[in-house]
Motif scaffolding. Structure first.
Motif, short mmCIF file in Angstrom:
data_model
loop_
_atom_site.label_atom_id
_atom_site.label_comp_id
_atom_site.label_asym_id
_atom_site.label_seq_id
_atom_site.Cartn_x
_atom_site.Cartn_y
_atom_site.Cartn_z
N PRO A 110 0.77 -1.21 -0.03
CA PRO A 110 0.05 0.03 -0.10
C PRO A 110 0.77 1.30 0.13
CG PRO A 110 -0.06 -0.97 2.21
CD PRO A 110 0.77 -1.95 1.29
N TYR A 111 2.29 1.02 0.30
CA TYR A 111 2.91 2.37 0.52
C TYR A 111 3.16 3.07 -0.70
CZ TYR A 111 3.04 2.25 5.58
OH TYR A 111 2.91 2.17 7.03
N PRO A 112 3.73 2.22 -1.87
CA PRO A 112 4.00 2.88 -2.98
C PRO A 112 2.64 3.26 -3.83
CG PRO A 112 4.49 0.59 -3.17
CD PRO A 112 4.31 0.84 -1.64
N VAL A 113 1.91 2.52 -3.65
CA VAL A 113 0.45 3.07 -4.23
C VAL A 113 0.09 4.30 -3.56
CG1 VAL A 113 -2.01 2.59 -4.47
CG2 VAL A 113 -0.36 0.59 -4.62
N ALA A 114 0.37 4.63 -2.46
CA ALA A 114 -0.24 5.75 -1.62
C ALA A 114 0.58 6.98 -2.30
CB ALA A 114 -0.20 5.76 -0.25
N PHE A 115 2.19 6.50 -2.31
CA PHE A 115 3.16 7.52 -2.63
C PHE A 115 2.84 8.14 -4.10
CE2 PHE A 115 4.76 7.14 1.30
CZ PHE A 115 5.75 7.99 1.46
N ASP A 116 2.52 7.24 -5.18
CA ASP A 116 2.22 7.49 -6.35
C ASP A 116 0.95 8.58 -6.36
OD1 ASP A 116 4.28 6.29 -7.32
OD2 ASP A 116 3.14 4.47 -8.25
N GLU A 117 0.11 8.20 -5.46
CA GLU A 117 -1.32 8.80 -5.50
C GLU A 117 -1.05 10.25 -4.92
OE1 GLU A 117 -4.85 9.15 -7.13
OE2 GLU A 117 -3.70 7.33 -7.08
N TYR A 118 -0.10 10.28 -3.93
CA TYR A 118 0.24 11.86 -3.60
C TYR A 118 0.49 12.47 -4.62
CZ TYR A 118 0.43 10.21 1.64
OH TYR A 118 0.11 9.76 2.69
N GLU A 119 1.57 12.04 -5.50
CA GLU A 119 2.01 12.88 -6.60
C GLU A 119 0.81 13.13 -7.66
OE1 GLU A 119 4.86 14.36 -6.53
OE2 GLU A 119 5.16 13.35 -4.51
N ARG A 120 -0.06 12.55 -7.96
CA ARG A 120 -0.99 12.59 -8.90
C ARG A 120 -1.98 13.69 -8.25
NH1 ARG A 120 -1.38 6.77 -8.72
NH2 ARG A 120 -0.35 6.04 -10.53
N LEU A 121 -2.39 13.52 -6.92
CA LEU A 121 -3.10 14.54 -6.44
C LEU A 121 -2.36 16.02 -6.44
CD1 LEU A 121 -4.19 12.47 -3.16
CD2 LEU A 121 -5.76 13.48 -4.89
N ARG A 122 -0.99 15.97 -6.20
CA ARG A 122 -0.14 17.21 -6.04
C ARG A 122 -0.40 17.91 -7.63
NH1 ARG A 122 3.37 17.91 -2.59
NH2 ARG A 122 4.23 15.33 -3.02
N GLU A 123 -0.09 17.17 -8.39
CA GLU A 123 -0.14 17.45 -10.00
C GLU A 123 -1.67 18.37 -10.32
OE1 GLU A 123 1.18 14.74 -12.77
OE2 GLU A 123 3.15 14.51 -12.07
N ARG A 124 -2.69 17.60 -9.92
CA ARG A 124 -4.03 18.06 -10.22
C ARG A 124 -4.35 19.29 -9.51
NH1 ARG A 124 -7.38 20.10 -11.82
NH2 ARG A 124 -9.60 19.52 -12.62
#
Length: 384
Positions: free
Chosen positions: A64-78
């Protein structure tokens, strides 16, 4: 890695559809978005869907950690794109107060250093500096802004030898728009760091934070963006990174947590901390996607039209905000603000009282209707 993309159906693409998507509108005429906005059902569904996805599906299939970290970056960009800023400048925080406090604490302070703020600021923009005054011997200068208007010359005099200037982009008590770019230029010419509280701005109109010229901007998405609580955003111009030393450092605030000597991330991300829930920001991403689908220009035009409809129906002598509204915030003088709020709530009209000025404030958003505005005007006009 596959991006999280829940199937929530088609987004609203009109102002009428936006209103229909907000469950609270079925129960009350809601005029308190300046405190907290009512979320569309799809926003709440998106946040809940993330929690189930991350705590059930991901746990059964992957780390779950890399999934969350990838999502943090997508959220940041959007979310950075929604603010009109580069992704590297934006950090995901908890709230506006979280961002203001973090930046205030990250500067090196000496006794006698000067902070300048206006008398329009919310406690989120006053308490961190009151603490600096107590703990570090910092001088806090307050520039008066009668009726929500700040005098640029008075501000320039106050900030001439200041270390930091903090002010709002839009006053929460009068609904007036401050000349942010001009104030930032004045402060920059004086060598002062600029910190803007922009909590009332996102969701009312399109933004381009990078054009303001501020060193840092704190905001959140639970008001006019109609997002959940807990989704704050902190813009920090990477050019001032060397001036900021966060008081808390964790694995999300550095480039390589395992390095012998850590390097802080650029921009607002250096203020991110540990295992924070993504659900509020996932909900906010859906909220800004919804507003973009409807059209922020259309939202801005409608809320100004409705706010003007309200001011046109009220006695000018009781209006404390501009008769020609600059935002969706309309402040009205009444004899007993708390009693007025309670009375109107009994009539299905939700507004709030203010401490300074002692008055009531209506927040008019694009999801409101002319009929609701007329009801609110009539209820306020019935006030003795």
């Amino acid at each position: 890695m596959v991006a999280f993309d829940p199937d929530l159906g088609e987004r609203p693409d009109s102002l009428d559809a936006l209103r229909e998507s907000i469950p609270a509108c079925d129960r009350v005429a809601y005029f308190n978005t300046g405190a907290t906005g009512p979320s569309p059902g799809r926003v709440l569904d998106a946040a809940a869907a993330w929690e189930r996805y991350h705590k059930v599906d991901v746990l059964a299939e992957m780390d779950p950690y890399p999934v969350a970290f990838d999502e943090y970056e997508r959220l940041r960009e959007r979310l950075a794109a929604f603010l009109g800023a580069d992704a590297e400048a934006v950090g995901l925080t908890e709230s506006t107060a979280d961002g203001v406090s973090a930046v205030a604490a990250a500067l090196d302070w000496e006794p006698g250093d000067v902070v300048v703020r206006t008398d329009l600021e919310h406690p989120a923009g006053t308490l961190p500096f009151d603490r600096l005054a107590r703990r570090r011997g910092v001088e806090v200068r307050v520039v008066e802004a009668p009726d929500g208007r700040i005098d640029a010359d008075a501000f320039a005099d106050a900030v001439a030898d200041a270390k930091l200037a903090c002010f709002s982009s839009l006053s929460w008590n009068y609904g007036t728009r401050l000349p942010v770019r001009e104030l930032c230029e004045i402060a920059a010419d004086a060598g002062a760091f600029t910190l803007v509280d922009a909590v009332q701005s996102p969701g009312q109109r399109p933004l381009a934070l990078a054009d303001w010229g501020a060193d840092a901007v704190a905001c959140s998405g639970h008001k006019w963006c109609l997002g959940p609580w807990g989704a704050g955003l902190l813009y920090v111009d990477p050019a001032v990174d060397d001036d900021l030393r966060p008081t808390q450092v964790s694995y999300r605030s550095v480039d390589d947590p395992g390095a012998d000597e850590y390097e802080l991330k650029a921009g607002g991300a250096r203020f991110e901390r540990g295992t924070a829930s993504l659900a509020p920001h996932v909900g906010l991403r859906e909220a800004v996607g919804t507003l973009d689908s409807v059209g922020l220009d259309a939202v801005h035009d409608r809320l100004l039209d409705l706010a003007g409809r309200l001011t046109d129906r009220l006695d000018d002598e009781r209006l404390l905000s501009p008769p020609d509204p600059e935002s969706g915030l309309v402040t009205v003088d009444v004899s007993d603000p708390e009693a007025t709020v309670e009375r109107l709530h009994g009539e299905g009209l939700v507004i709030r009282d203010l401490p300074d000025p002692e008055a009531v404030r209506a927040s008019v958003h694009a999801f409101n209707t002319p009929a609701e505005v007329d009801r609110l005007a009539a209820a306020l006009n019935a006030e003795p």
